[in-house]
Design an enzyme around this catalytic site. Sequence first.
Site, mmCIF file in Angstrom:
data_model
loop_
_atom_site.group_PDB
_atom_site.id
_atom_site.type_symbol
_atom_site.label_atom_id
_atom_site.label_comp_id
_atom_site.label_asym_id
_atom_site.label_seq_id
_atom_site.Cartn_x
_atom_site.Cartn_y
_atom_site.Cartn_z
ATOM 1 N N LYS A 132 -7.766 -26.235 -26.319
ATOM 2 C CA LYS A 132 -9.114 -25.793 -25.954
ATOM 3 C C LYS A 132 -9.036 -24.743 -24.854
ATOM 4 C CE LYS A 132 -11.284 -30.093 -27.372
ATOM 5 N NZ LYS A 132 -11.717 -31.447 -27.016
ATOM 6 N N ASP A 146 -20.469 -30.924 -25.976
ATOM 7 C CA ASP A 146 -20.089 -31.843 -27.050
ATOM 8 C C ASP A 146 -21.306 -32.280 -27.860
ATOM 9 O OD1 ASP A 146 -17.559 -32.486 -27.760
ATOM 10 O OD2 ASP A 146 -17.277 -34.047 -26.252
ATOM 11 N N GLN A 176 -13.010 -35.130 -22.014
ATOM 12 C CA GLN A 176 -12.202 -35.445 -23.204
ATOM 13 C C GLN A 176 -12.226 -36.956 -23.481
ATOM 14 O OE1 GLN A 176 -10.585 -33.212 -25.346
ATOM 15 N NE2 GLN A 176 -10.222 -35.037 -26.563
#
Length: 281
Positions: free
Chosen positions: A52, A119, A96
């Site tokens: 990422k 997200d 995460q």
Amino acid sequence: MILIDGKKEAAKLREELKQEVLGLKNNFKKVPGLTVILIGEMAPSQIYVRNKEKSAREVGLKSEVIKYPESIEEKIVLEKIKELNKDDTVSGILVQLPLPKHIDKQKVIETISPHKDVDGLHPMNVGNLSSGYQGSIPCTPLGCYLLIKNVEPNLSGKKAVMIGRSNLNGKAMAQLLLQEDCTVTITHSKTKNLKAECLAADIIVAAVGITELVKGDWVKKDAIVIDVGINKTEKGIVGDVAFDEVSKVAKALTPVPGGVGPMTIACLLKNTIECFKRTQK
Ligand code: NAP
């Protein structure tokens, strides 16, 4: 059969995003910033975060990773998120997953400002998506959606079957396809006859975590099949779809690896840019 090349599509999307970031830099004299919080030493999470960060830099975003040990107290993580919420140089915040057991995942998700929730898991963004309002859309379903639209721009009236009902995948995917006027069925572990549900589908999105669950004789001729699953096996990483069998009947199919995965990361960058743009308006 169309082999959907997620790597190629993701590279194309990243190139578009790179150009967009250049334009934003010219207009606003600053670039969108993505901050990722990584807790613990889990190998897959470390790899995802590294990818990422690399992709974010590649498209010109400001990218930062904050690492905490597995034993970090929940309140320190929540305080850091609140600090990032107020930081104007941070457009998107991603924590995460999975998290260590002593940290409440839902509390973490709800502490992230919905305006920086790249997200798309904050209840406000979940509500926005189901109401058809603007907001962040979870990266994996967004990536799947773009891949499907690429194969079949007009989805109106198609029958779509989601396998799996997680917030991260199945439910959000269902909302996106519903907005495209598909007739959507969401299946799960208690579904009575999954094979029959799949056989009726023009589009199947499998996000389960069971190696090669979807067999060749579960798929209608010319269906589009999207495989989200990531399963570690002796053969290496394998999806939720029996690739060899299904490739003989499907109109289009994503491979694993090289299908949905690269699109997920590209869509994270897209979401970061969208968050930035919404705050500049
Ligand atoms: P999850 O939260 O564990 O959800 C799995 C879903 O599958 C649940 O809704 C479960 O039903 C359903 N399920 C389990 N067994 C089933 C069965 N026999 N028949 C039908 N449905 C069944 O998983 P997730 O986070 O959505 O992830 C799913 C998979 O996608 C995993 O392999 C994960 O690694 C992968 N993934 C890939 C990406 C990517 O970028 N490629 C991103 C995220 C996740 P219940 O609700 O009834 O338990």
